[in-house]
Design a protein around this motif. Structure first.
Motif, short mmCIF file in Angstrom:
data_model
loop_
_atom_site.label_atom_id
_atom_site.label_comp_id
_atom_site.label_asym_id
_atom_site.label_seq_id
_atom_site.Cartn_x
_atom_site.Cartn_y
_atom_site.Cartn_z
N LEU A 43 7.63 -1.98 -48.16
CA LEU A 43 7.78 -3.40 -48.22
C LEU A 43 7.72 -4.73 -46.81
CD1 LEU A 43 6.92 -6.54 -50.14
CD2 LEU A 43 9.87 -6.93 -50.27
N TRP A 44 9.30 -3.84 -46.49
CA TRP A 44 9.43 -4.11 -45.17
C TRP A 44 8.99 -3.99 -44.58
CZ3 TRP A 44 10.94 -8.24 -47.10
CH2 TRP A 44 12.07 -8.55 -48.08
N ILE A 45 8.68 -2.46 -44.28
CA ILE A 45 7.26 -2.33 -43.31
C ILE A 45 6.23 -3.11 -43.32
CG2 ILE A 45 6.24 -0.53 -41.68
CD1 ILE A 45 8.59 1.51 -43.06
N SER A 46 5.89 -3.48 -44.53
CA SER A 46 4.31 -3.93 -44.66
C SER A 46 4.47 -5.56 -44.35
CB SER A 46 4.23 -3.72 -46.08
OG SER A 46 2.92 -5.17 -46.41
N LEU A 47 5.19 -6.29 -44.33
CA LEU A 47 5.77 -7.82 -44.10
C LEU A 47 5.73 -7.32 -42.75
CD1 LEU A 47 7.12 -10.76 -44.64
CD2 LEU A 47 8.49 -9.43 -44.46
N MET A 48 6.55 -6.17 -42.01
CA MET A 48 6.30 -6.96 -40.30
C MET A 48 5.11 -5.92 -39.40
SD MET A 48 9.71 -7.84 -39.52
CE MET A 48 8.79 -7.94 -37.66
N THR A 49 4.54 -5.57 -39.90
CA THR A 49 3.20 -4.87 -39.05
C THR A 49 1.61 -5.32 -39.85
OG1 THR A 49 2.81 -2.57 -40.75
CG2 THR A 49 4.17 -2.37 -39.01
N GLU A 50 1.57 -6.05 -41.57
CA GLU A 50 0.38 -6.71 -42.06
C GLU A 50 -0.25 -5.05 -42.32
OE1 GLU A 50 -0.69 -9.97 -40.41
OE2 GLU A 50 1.03 -11.13 -40.72
N ASN A 51 0.14 -4.10 -42.31
CA ASN A 51 -0.60 -2.84 -42.61
C ASN A 51 -0.16 -2.44 -44.42
OD1 ASN A 51 -1.30 -3.13 -39.97
ND2 ASN A 51 -0.19 -1.29 -39.42
N LYS A 52 -1.33 -1.82 -44.51
CA LYS A 52 -0.86 -1.16 -46.44
C LYS A 52 0.30 0.39 -45.58
CE LYS A 52 -3.64 0.42 -49.64
NZ LYS A 52 -5.25 1.09 -50.27
N ILE A 53 0.59 0.11 -46.19
CA ILE A 53 1.51 0.81 -46.58
C ILE A 53 1.62 1.86 -47.75
CG2 ILE A 53 3.84 2.00 -45.97
CD1 ILE A 53 2.86 0.07 -43.77
N ALA A 54 1.39 3.30 -47.64
CA ALA A 54 1.61 3.76 -48.93
C ALA A 54 2.75 4.46 -49.28
CB ALA A 54 1.25 5.35 -48.59
N PRO A 55 3.74 4.37 -50.54
CA PRO A 55 5.63 4.37 -50.38
C PRO A 55 5.76 5.68 -50.43
CG PRO A 55 4.45 3.30 -52.34
CD PRO A 55 3.61 3.59 -51.09
N HIS A 56 4.63 7.14 -50.39
CA HIS A 56 5.18 8.01 -50.20
C HIS A 56 3.89 8.91 -49.97
CE1 HIS A 56 3.13 8.49 -53.82
NE2 HIS A 56 3.47 7.67 -54.34
N PRO A 57 4.86 10.44 -49.11
CA PRO A 57 3.31 10.41 -48.83
C PRO A 57 2.17 11.38 -49.07
CG PRO A 57 5.48 11.79 -48.00
CD PRO A 57 5.85 10.52 -49.03
N ASN A 58 2.84 12.41 -50.65
CA ASN A 58 2.11 12.73 -51.71
C ASN A 58 2.50 12.59 -53.20
OD1 ASN A 58 4.24 14.71 -53.01
ND2 ASN A 58 4.45 14.65 -50.09
N SER A 59 2.10 12.94 -54.03
CA SER A 59 1.90 12.73 -55.36
C SER A 59 3.33 12.62 -56.08
CB SER A 59 0.45 12.97 -56.54
OG SER A 59 0.48 14.19 -56.22
N ASN A 60 3.69 14.38 -55.72
CA ASN A 60 5.02 14.93 -56.19
C ASN A 60 6.04 13.95 -55.69
OD1 ASN A 60 3.56 16.73 -57.07
ND2 ASN A 60 3.35 18.36 -54.90
#
Length: 404
Positions: A374-391
């Motif tokens: 959330l905070w990275i998205s707020l600063m960058t205005e980019n779409k951020i996946a919260p984790h790199p894989n489904s596991n």
């Protein structure tokens, strides 16, 4: 863009370390020192201590042009005077103190975001990371504000989050108006005239006076407050006497008042004063009222609420963000920061855990990646996946089950 597994594992370790070593109010010396060490290791442009007594502030300047905005993001650091009952391997090592509100998680989230942003510099403007003491009753947000926080660092907007048990992990909720209540409290001393229990006519018994006052106070919300503008008044303590055969000379009461509007706040305070005085006088007793205003209501600014909601949507998608969340009657000293600068406050799902301020509560580490993103998205205005894989994280269905 996705978050790395290593960062999430580091944030989890920080969170559990903070949980193991809780500190109260402004006495967060060791916590602030650990936060400071981590921020310096991340290569922040500035790390300043002692703002608002024991607050810590870090500055990270983005590498993208134009450098057009300075955003403050707050995390609270203090714990609560509660005896932990979780039995977790990282449970509090300090008897009678625990992180029962998730401030350990809030710190780990902001630290994770700062580390990522300090390494990448892939944003425009400036991040001011605010690590605040004394949210739990000490008005640390006000103390930091009064200490020049916003002017010194040129903060233009300010944001914060709070975990919320009962909300599914991977979801957020906010509104573009009032989100949390004002919190006031009162102490009342009713003075009568003590005597022998067998001769009540020779005394002025303060106990029936207190009974009438408590009953009358309950009519304020039901009869003096607009039902569409909520308020809560609770008498939470009554003390009088210590013998079977003695009428005491005084009764002491205390209570809490929660309101969402200035109109109700003024109205309730005035009615409490009028009722306790007139009822005590009617019985021949006297009343001494100490009514103290605490945190003001937490009111999001519309533009910044939309900005924060958009940042959350980039992390979890439209279904995961409730933008019209109803207010709750708890209070937050972030309200003082929202009086100083435009900004917004958001709730983040903690899963079906024990409630806040409960001996069995624990921040859900599965929520950490969503807060960091959330905070990275707020600063960058980019779409951020919260984790790199489904596991890396359980599914939303699994995350909603009872947690630690």
């Amino acid at each position: 863009m996705t978050l790395g597994k290593d960062l999430i594992e580091e944030a989890t370790a920080w969170r559990q370390q903070f949980h193991r070593h809780p500190e109260l109010l402004f006495d967060v010396v060791h916590t602030a020192a650990r936060v400071t060490d981590l921020l310096r290791s991340f290569g922040c442009d500035e790390v300043i201590t002692g703002i608002g007594k024991t607050g810590v502030v870090a500055v990270v300047r983005g590498g993208n042009a134009p450098a057009s905005r300075t955003i403050g993001i707050r995390a609270d650091m203090d714990a609560l005077p509660i005896l932990e009952a979780t039995g977790l391997p990282y449970a509090s090592s300090v008897a009678g103190k625990m992180h029962a509100c998730g401030h350990d998680g809030h710190m780990a989230i902001l630290l994770g975001a700062v580390k990522h942003l300090a390494e990448s510099r892939a944003f425009s403007g400036t991040l001011v990371a605010i690590f605040q003491p004394a949210e739990e009753g000490g008005a640390g947000a006000k103390i930091m504000s009064d200490d020049g926080l916003f002017d010194r660092f040129g903060i233009e907007e300010v944001y914060a989050l709070h975990n919320m048990p009962g909300m599914e992990v991977g979801t957020f909720a906010l509104s573009d108006g009032v989100l949390l209540a004002a919190s006031d409290r009162f102490d009342l001393k009713i003075a009568g005239c003590g005597g022998h229990a067998a001769r009540p006519h020779e005394a002025i018994d303060p106990i029936p006076v207190a009974n009438h006052i408590v009953s009358a106070l309950q009519t304020i919300v039901s009869r003096n407050v607009n039902p569409l503008d909520p308020a809560v008044l609770s008498v939470t303590s009554i003390h009088a006497g210590d013998a079977y055969n003695v009428i005491p000379s005084e009764v002491t009461l205390r209570g809490s008042v929660r309101t969402l509007s200035d109109v109700n706040r003024d109205n309730v305070e005035a009615r409490v004063g009028a009722l306790v005085t007139s009822i005590a006088e009617a019985f021949g007793a006297s009343a001494e009222l100490d009514y103290r205003r605490g945190y003001p209501p937490t009111i999001n600014h519309a533009t910044q609420a939309r900005t924060l909601g958009d940042a959350a949507t980039r992390v979890v998608g439209i279904p995961g963000v409730q933008r019209d969340a109803p207010p709750i009657m708890a209070a937050e000293d972030f309200s003082y920061m929202l009086q100083a600068r435009p900004g917004a406050f958001i709730f983040m799902g903690n899963g079906m855990t024990a409630p806040l301020h409960h001996p069995m509560y624990d921040f859900n580490d599965d929520a950490l990646p969503y807060g960091i993103a959330l905070w990275i998205s707020l600063m960058t205005e980019n779409k951020i996946a919260p984790h790199p894989n489904s596991n890396l994280l359980p599914s939303r269905e699994a995350a909603a089950s009872p947690g630690s």
